[in-house]
Design an enzyme around this catalytic site. Sequence first.
Site: not given
Ligand code: NAP
Length: 482
Positions: A51, A148, A178, A182, A216, A235, A240, A329
């Site tokens: 956004r 996920k 993921h 690996k 972890e 989680d 996993h 954790k």
């Molecule tokens: P995050 O840091 O909160 O990022 C969310 C992203 O989504 C931001 O770019 C946000 O940007 C965008 N977003 C939010 N609302 C939106 C909307 N209505 N339309 C379009 N874009 C929108 O989350 P994340 O940690 O990257 O995780 C993303 C996904 O990956 C989740 O499902 C999470 O469970 C999964 N995941 C993450 C990790 C990790 O290590 N981070 C690991 C495994 C899985 P704006 O606010 O500018 O829109």
Amino acid sequence: MVSRVIPVDPFDLIIFGSTGDLALRKILPALFRRFCAGQWPKDVQIIGAARAAYDRGAFHEIVAESLRRHAPYQCNDAKMLASFLQRVDYVPLDAQSDEGWAQLAAKLTTDRVRAFYFSVGPRLFGPLAEQIHAHNLATQQTRIVVEKPFGHDLESARSLNATLAAHFNEGQIYRIDHYLGKETVQNLMAVRFGNMLFEPLWNSQYVDHIQITVAESVGIDGREEYYDRAGAMRDMMQNHLMQLLCLIAMEPPAKFDPDAVRDEKLKVIRALDPVEPHHIVRGQFEGDGPGYREVVGNPRSKTESYVALKAHLSNWRWAGTPFYLRTGKRLVARSSVINVMFKDAPHSIFGADAGRHANVLSIRLQPNEGITLKVTIKEPGQGGMRLVDVPLDMSFAEALGSENQDPPDAYERLVMDVIRGNQTLFMRGDEVEAAWAWTDPIIAGWQARGDVPKPYDSGSTGPGDAELLMKRDGRRWQGINP
Ligand code: NAP
């Protein structure tokens, strides 16, 4: 040995959530590394979407900063970085409204693979699928990558599967775990099915038990709200650890192709017995800084940050061989390892004094990916016949000597598999549902009993009861080593 790079055809990759943690820390650095390895043709297009109202230049700055941090070795080549960024674009867009979608549509190329990566919170997975359909962006060559968590329980996973299936066929849906990307996990299959050595012994006649540990050292910072609703069972265990269990326990598929492999994994999940309540230990970290309940800001939270359990498979191969799984954790170290604990030799010809040693095959996922086989030899230089264990070690960084000494990150492999159209290392809808069908009654049992997790010290190996779970069976966990 330098690994071979198999080039892919031109593609468009659209990353929804491109300004988020996962995109910046994992997905974009993975793409950059593959680009530096020469895996793509010139006219690839990567389009970030979120956004925030960035223009292309502002997004480039964000991406470049993140690449410097997460792919520093490759960033030494400034030309490479500039060349990568030339292929990166950005569209401000909202998954929940029509804002920005026409602009995205105008940028897409026809007649090539078009992959949409859903790197946004799970509540947006369904709306994104619907918007792609509503704006006519799905072509024959379209794929979607879903992060996920895939559902919160069986019902929500079914409902998400149904929403995705309304707009895409199963062959277009890539549910990512993921752990499956690996290098060691894939090597587990290579070791099992590429050698004659192990498979004849891979059953309850020769294997005493199997341990799967995903420990972890980090806590849950930044994910408090989500984590307190999920817990370690949802989680980590449901996805996993379950996937690792499947790869260890499955029958040899006829071919290394997506449906053959996933059919075998599904059979494993369906063969899992319900887990007895006294075969599960839940824990919550405390001490050494704020404890779990303080971290999540919920003084009465009954969510587990640790879970250990004993699982049984009711099938011909594994009847009688328990699988002990644990994850948590704030443990003593970050360490993911599978230990296949073979039985003792039936009789020691060297007498009781020589000591008895069972073989252990350790498959290390992180850190120091590699496989070690512990074998017994004579203790060198000693009089008489005393036995010691020595490791036969295969460290991938050494054996495969990649240029930066690290094996490829899981996301490198998985994103390229999406582009190539290879679903083998992605979860099929029925697998995910079967995993929830096994997990749901366990969680429902805790809720019905008002089960409260046992406290454990931060920096420890988990609650003492997890040691007892093993001890009662005359076994013990292998150490959690960094
Ligand atoms: P995050 O840091 O909160 O990022 C969310 C992203 O989504 C931001 O770019 C946000 O940007 C965008 N977003 C939010 N609302 C939106 C909307 N209505 N339309 C379009 N874009 C929108 O989350 P994340 O940690 O990257 O995780 C993303 C996904 O990956 C989740 O499902 C999470 O469970 C999964 N995941 C993450 C990790 C990790 O290590 N981070 C690991 C495994 C899985 P704006 O606010 O500018 O829109």
